[in-house]
Design a protein around this motif. Structure first.
Motif, PDB file in Angstrom:
ATOM      1  N   PRO A   1       0.803  -1.236   0.000  1.00  0.00           N
ATOM      2  CA  PRO A   1       0.000   0.000   0.000  1.00  0.00           C
ATOM      3  C   PRO A   1       0.832   1.281   0.000  1.00  0.00           C
ATOM      4  O   PRO A   1       0.327   2.345  -0.361  1.00  0.00           O
ATOM      5  CB  PRO A   1      -0.809  -0.107   1.304  1.00  0.00           C
ATOM      6  N   TYR A   2       2.102   1.183   0.415  1.00  0.00           N
ATOM      7  CA  TYR A   2       2.950   2.387   0.486  1.00  0.00           C
ATOM      8  C   TYR A   2       3.724   2.635  -0.808  1.00  0.00           C
ATOM      9  O   TYR A   2       4.327   3.687  -0.978  1.00  0.00           O
ATOM     10  CB  TYR A   2       3.962   2.254   1.642  1.00  0.00           C
ATOM     11  N   LEU A   3       3.763   1.642  -1.697  1.00  0.00           N
ATOM     12  CA  LEU A   3       4.630   1.742  -2.875  1.00  0.00           C
ATOM     13  C   LEU A   3       3.970   2.571  -3.980  1.00  0.00           C
ATOM     14  O   LEU A   3       2.833   2.288  -4.363  1.00  0.00           O
ATOM     15  CB  LEU A   3       4.962   0.343  -3.414  1.00  0.00           C
ATOM     16  N   PRO A   4       4.692   3.592  -4.481  1.00  0.00           N
ATOM     17  CA  PRO A   4       4.095   4.403  -5.550  1.00  0.00           C
ATOM     18  C   PRO A   4       3.887   3.590  -6.826  1.00  0.00           C
ATOM     19  O   PRO A   4       4.692   2.724  -7.150  1.00  0.00           O
ATOM     20  CB  PRO A   4       5.126   5.518  -5.774  1.00  0.00           C
ATOM     21  N   GLN A   5       2.788   3.876  -7.539  1.00  0.00           N
ATOM     22  CA  GLN A   5       2.452   3.130  -8.761  1.00  0.00           C
ATOM     23  C   GLN A   5       3.470   3.363  -9.874  1.00  0.00           C
ATOM     24  O   GLN A   5       3.675   2.502 -10.716  1.00  0.00           O
ATOM     25  CB  GLN A   5       1.064   3.550  -9.262  1.00  0.00           C
ATOM     26  N   ASP A   6       4.101   4.542  -9.881  1.00  0.00           N
ATOM     27  CA  ASP A   6       4.932   4.897 -11.037  1.00  0.00           C
ATOM     28  C   ASP A   6       6.410   4.552 -10.861  1.00  0.00           C
ATOM     29  O   ASP A   6       7.231   4.916 -11.693  1.00  0.00           O
ATOM     30  CB  ASP A   6       4.781   6.394 -11.342  1.00  0.00           C
ATOM     31  N   LYS A   7       6.767   3.837  -9.789  1.00  0.00           N
ATOM     32  CA  LYS A   7       8.180   3.489  -9.579  1.00  0.00           C
ATOM     33  C   LYS A   7       8.360   1.967  -9.664  1.00  0.00           C
ATOM     34  O   LYS A   7       7.475   1.207  -9.245  1.00  0.00           O
ATOM     35  CB  LYS A   7       8.630   3.932  -8.172  1.00  0.00           C
TER      36      LYS A   7
END
Ligand SMILES: [Zn+2]
Length: 385
Positions: A249-255
């Motif tokens: 849930p903490y991980l950015p979608q664009d990385k």
């Protein structure tokens, strides 16, 4: 951290799972994820040439471990030969690690290696020279190696129930990450003038609150990608998947998201990609190949996702078994790798028994091909064709 030469784009998402396809552009070409990175520990892959890697559809490799590169051939030689891409004649994308994992393994014997707030101090195993590996010197070394993706120096956390120990290593990893980021902002290019991307590493072992704290910290820093590390990752797949679920849930979608050391089997890749992971590396496919354990199984589509199904124990053929001596069929029917297209189980059994180096070459081609074929099949499924 704006990094125009390192561009990552979300291409497609699985309708139900966290699995996705990302396209990344680097100064040394593009790669599409999910993607398995074969590991060239010492600036070469045992028994495989760069041309073999291209044939297995590998678009990015882990081009060498910083720790091993420091010991041999050393940074001066790598720089004189124009950096690792040129030295190896690998023209695709490349990632290097920071040396953190090797230092962690060495530090299990405090006579060989000590870790403190500055970094790690160890003796060169051959010439006895004292080497300091710090967040600063690790990045400096990775600027000479010249990979497209470089890793922040971390203190890998052991698989232990001692929470205070894990928290201490995690907090130190976070402090080191700040130092690495500051260095990277001042020196964003390799010594050859190519921009490099910096990934940070989430630690915290098997403690949910620590993993979440680490995920919050690492993702707050606007790095180019996020890795998940630790002794558990890749070894205990049930725990690996659980840890990914905690931090997802903490991980950015664009990385880009990278689990370090995952890939003992094709099924392991399928399991972490389902949780939203894009890239992984593991020495197991080539090590298994050398020992005569050849991946065997077929990808079965079920409920919109995949399973690597095999009627062999551990989904591997043990080619040394005498029952293969007279078998004229390939390792895996339908496999399009060079080895399966040209050689029989019987011939490979004979090469293994005679300890021919050709065996290791042909076996590595097959195992890496199966890993990349698994990734490509996941890509196609996510892309909807
Ligand atoms: Zn094959």
């Amino acid at each position: 951290m704006s990094n125009p030469a390192f561009n990552t784009q979300l291409i497609a998402r699985h309708p139900r799972l966290a699995a996705r396809v990302m396209k990344t552009t680097t100064p040394h070409g593009e790669f599409l994820t999910p993607h398995f990175m074969p590991v060239g520990t010492r600036a070469f892959l045992n028994y495989l040439t760069p041309a073999d890697l291209v044939q297995t559809d590998s678009q990015i490799i882990l081009g060498g471990n910083t720790y091993h590169m420091l010991l041999s051939p050393g940074l001066e030689v790598i720089q004189a030969l124009g950096g690792m891409h040129k030295m190896m004649n690998w023209s695709g994308a490349m990632l290097t690690d920071s040396g953190g994992y090797q230092v962690f393994s060495l530090s299990k014997n405090s006579k060989i290696c000590q870790i403190n707030e500055e970094g790690a101090r160890f003796k060169h195993p051959i010439n006895g020279q004292i080497i300091h590996l710090t967040p600063h010197s690790s990045l400096e070394a990775q600027k000479v190696i010249g990979a497209d993706i470089i890793m922040a120096f971390d203190q890998c956390t052991p698989d232990t129930l001692d929470k205070a120990l894990v928290q201490g290593a995690m907090d130190r990893t976070h402090r080191w990450l700040l130092q690495s980021k500051a260095y990277q902002e001042k020196h964003p290019h390799s010594v050859y003038g190519f921009p490099q991307a910096l990934f940070g590493i989430i630690q915290g072992s098997y403690f949910r609150d620590l993993r979440e704290e680490s995920a919050r910290f690492v993702t707050s820093l606007d790095l180019d990608g996020i890795a998940i590390g630790g002794e558990t990752i890749g070894y205990d797949m049930q725990k690996t998947v659980e840890i990914i679920q905690w931090v997802q849930p903490y991980l950015p979608q664009d990385k880009l998201r990278y689990t370090m050391g995952v890939g003992l089997s094709p099924q392991d890749l399928i399991d972490v990609v389902a949780e939203g992971i894009d890239m992984f590396d593991c020495v197991a496919p080539t090590r298994n190949a050398r020992h005569g354990a050849l991946y065997h199984g077929h990808l079965i589509e079920e409920n919109g996702w995949l399973r690597f199904e095999s009627d062999m124990e551990n989904a591997r053929i043990q080619i040394k078994k005498s029952l293969y001596a007279k078998e004229d069929q390939p390792i895996l029917n339908g496999c399009t790798c060079y080895t399966c297209q040209h050689h029989s189980r019987g011939y490979l059994h004979y090469l293994f028994k005679t300890q021919s180096l050709a065996f290791s070459h042909l076996a590595c081609i097959h195992n890496i091909h199966v890993m990349q074929h698994t990734c490509q099949t996941m890509q196609k499924l996510i892309l909807g064709h």
